[in-house]
Design a protein around this motif. Structure first.
Motif, short mmCIF file in Angstrom:
data_model
loop_
_atom_site.label_atom_id
_atom_site.label_comp_id
_atom_site.label_asym_id
_atom_site.label_seq_id
_atom_site.Cartn_x
_atom_site.Cartn_y
_atom_site.Cartn_z
N TYR A 26 0.80 -1.21 0.00
CA TYR A 26 0.00 0.00 0.00
C TYR A 26 0.84 1.27 0.00
CZ TYR A 26 -3.76 -3.23 1.17
OH TYR A 26 -4.66 -4.27 1.15
N PHE A 27 2.16 1.11 -0.07
CA PHE A 27 3.03 2.28 -0.04
C PHE A 27 3.02 2.99 -1.39
CE2 PHE A 27 3.92 0.94 3.92
CZ PHE A 27 5.20 0.61 4.31
N SER A 28 2.91 4.29 -1.36
CA SER A 28 3.06 5.11 -2.55
C SER A 28 4.44 5.74 -2.59
CB SER A 28 1.99 6.19 -2.58
OG SER A 28 2.25 7.09 -3.63
N ALA A 29 4.88 6.26 -1.47
CA ALA A 29 6.18 6.93 -1.40
C ALA A 29 6.71 6.89 0.01
CB ALA A 29 6.08 8.37 -1.87
N LEU A 30 8.01 6.96 0.12
CA LEU A 30 8.67 7.14 1.41
C LEU A 30 9.45 8.44 1.38
CD1 LEU A 30 8.57 3.86 0.93
CD2 LEU A 30 9.77 3.91 3.10
N GLY A 31 9.39 9.13 2.48
CA GLY A 31 10.06 10.42 2.53
C GLY A 31 10.90 10.57 3.78
N TRP A 32 11.84 11.50 3.68
CA TRP A 32 12.64 11.93 4.83
C TRP A 32 12.30 13.38 5.13
CZ3 TRP A 32 15.49 8.93 7.98
CH2 TRP A 32 15.91 7.67 7.51
N PHE A 33 12.11 13.65 6.39
CA PHE A 33 11.85 14.99 6.87
C PHE A 33 12.82 15.27 8.02
CE2 PHE A 33 7.72 15.89 4.82
CZ PHE A 33 7.44 14.62 4.32
N ARG A 34 12.96 16.52 8.38
CA ARG A 34 13.81 16.86 9.51
C ARG A 34 13.22 18.02 10.28
NH1 ARG A 34 19.11 19.25 6.23
NH2 ARG A 34 18.16 21.23 5.56
N GLN A 35 13.59 18.08 11.55
CA GLN A 35 13.14 19.18 12.41
C GLN A 35 14.29 19.60 13.29
OE1 GLN A 35 9.61 18.42 14.75
NE2 GLN A 35 9.23 20.62 14.95
N ALA A 36 14.70 20.83 13.11
CA ALA A 36 15.75 21.43 13.93
C ALA A 36 15.11 22.11 15.14
CB ALA A 36 16.54 22.44 13.11
N PRO A 37 15.88 22.35 16.19
CA PRO A 37 15.34 23.00 17.39
C PRO A 37 14.68 24.33 17.04
CG PRO A 37 17.50 22.12 17.85
CD PRO A 37 17.30 21.96 16.38
N ASP A 38 13.51 24.54 17.56
CA ASP A 38 12.75 25.78 17.40
C ASP A 38 12.37 26.05 15.95
OD1 ASP A 38 14.97 27.20 19.83
OD2 ASP A 38 12.99 26.31 20.14
N LYS A 39 12.37 25.01 15.12
CA LYS A 39 11.95 25.17 13.73
C LYS A 39 10.86 24.15 13.40
CE LYS A 39 16.15 27.18 11.80
NZ LYS A 39 17.15 27.10 10.71
N GLU A 40 10.12 24.45 12.36
CA GLU A 40 9.09 23.51 11.94
C GLU A 40 9.72 22.36 11.16
OE1 GLU A 40 5.26 26.54 11.55
OE2 GLU A 40 6.00 25.46 9.80
N ARG A 41 9.02 21.25 11.15
CA ARG A 41 9.48 20.12 10.38
C ARG A 41 9.46 20.46 8.90
NH1 ARG A 41 6.23 15.03 11.82
NH2 ARG A 41 4.62 16.11 10.59
N GLU A 42 10.50 20.03 8.19
CA GLU A 42 10.58 20.34 6.77
C GLU A 42 10.89 19.09 5.95
OE1 GLU A 42 13.74 23.11 5.96
OE2 GLU A 42 15.30 21.78 6.70
N PHE A 43 10.45 19.14 4.72
CA PHE A 43 10.69 18.06 3.77
C PHE A 43 12.15 18.05 3.38
CE2 PHE A 43 10.02 15.22 0.32
CZ PHE A 43 10.75 15.72 -0.75
N VAL A 44 12.71 16.82 3.25
CA VAL A 44 14.09 16.67 2.81
C VAL A 44 14.16 15.97 1.46
CG1 VAL A 44 16.33 15.64 3.34
CG2 VAL A 44 14.96 16.63 5.17
N ALA A 45 13.55 14.80 1.37
CA ALA A 45 13.63 14.01 0.14
C ALA A 45 12.54 12.95 0.15
CB ALA A 45 15.00 13.35 -0.01
N ALA A 46 12.19 12.45 -1.03
CA ALA A 46 11.20 11.39 -1.13
C ALA A 46 11.48 10.54 -2.36
CB ALA A 46 9.79 11.96 -1.21
N VAL A 47 11.03 9.29 -2.28
CA VAL A 47 11.16 8.37 -3.40
C VAL A 47 9.89 7.55 -3.50
CG1 VAL A 47 12.28 6.59 -1.97
CG2 VAL A 47 12.62 6.59 -4.45
#
Length: 119
Positions: A30-51
């Motif tokens: 059922y997977f469509s995509a896998l992604g990597w996200f990151r969150q630095a201190p005092d920052k919102e989570r952000e997209f990094v990469a996906a496949v």
């Protein structure tokens, strides 16, 4: 249910490299995509990469394009993030996530792995 377990984080000097891994369990068909996200201190989570899970379409955030490479091994249900030329601003908790077929959002998330880049 889907479970995701990240590994490979750590402390590295600027200019160094790390490879993150994310092992997935559950109904991978059922997977469509896998992604990597990151969150630095005092920052919102952000997209990094996906496949995509089928095919090999990839996408990257501008901030990591050319330095990071996402890949997957379907036989192992694992997605990787190779990070080269790391910068202090790459310091964050990195999360992998799964987007299911037909969904717009990433619905399943791992617990995260810390990446710290020293200057």
């Amino acid at each position: 249910q889907v479970q995701l377990v990240e590994s490979g984080g750590g402390l590295v000097q600027a200019g160094g490299s790390l490879r993150l891994s994310c092992a997935a369990s559950g109904r991978t068909e059922y997977f469509s995509a896998l992604g990597w996200f990151r969150q630095a201190p005092d920052k919102e989570r952000e997209f990094v990469a996906a496949v995509t899970w089928i095919g090999n379409a990839v996408s990257y955030a501008d901030s990591v394009n050319g330095r990071f490479t996402i890949s997957r091994d379907n036989a192992k249900s694992t997605v990787y993030l190779r990070m080269n030329s790391l910068k202090p601003e790459d310091t964050a908790v990195y999360y992998c996530a799964v987007r299911r077929v037909g969904a717009r959002e990433y619905a399943f998330w791992g617990q995260g792995t810390q990446v710290t880049v020293s200057s």
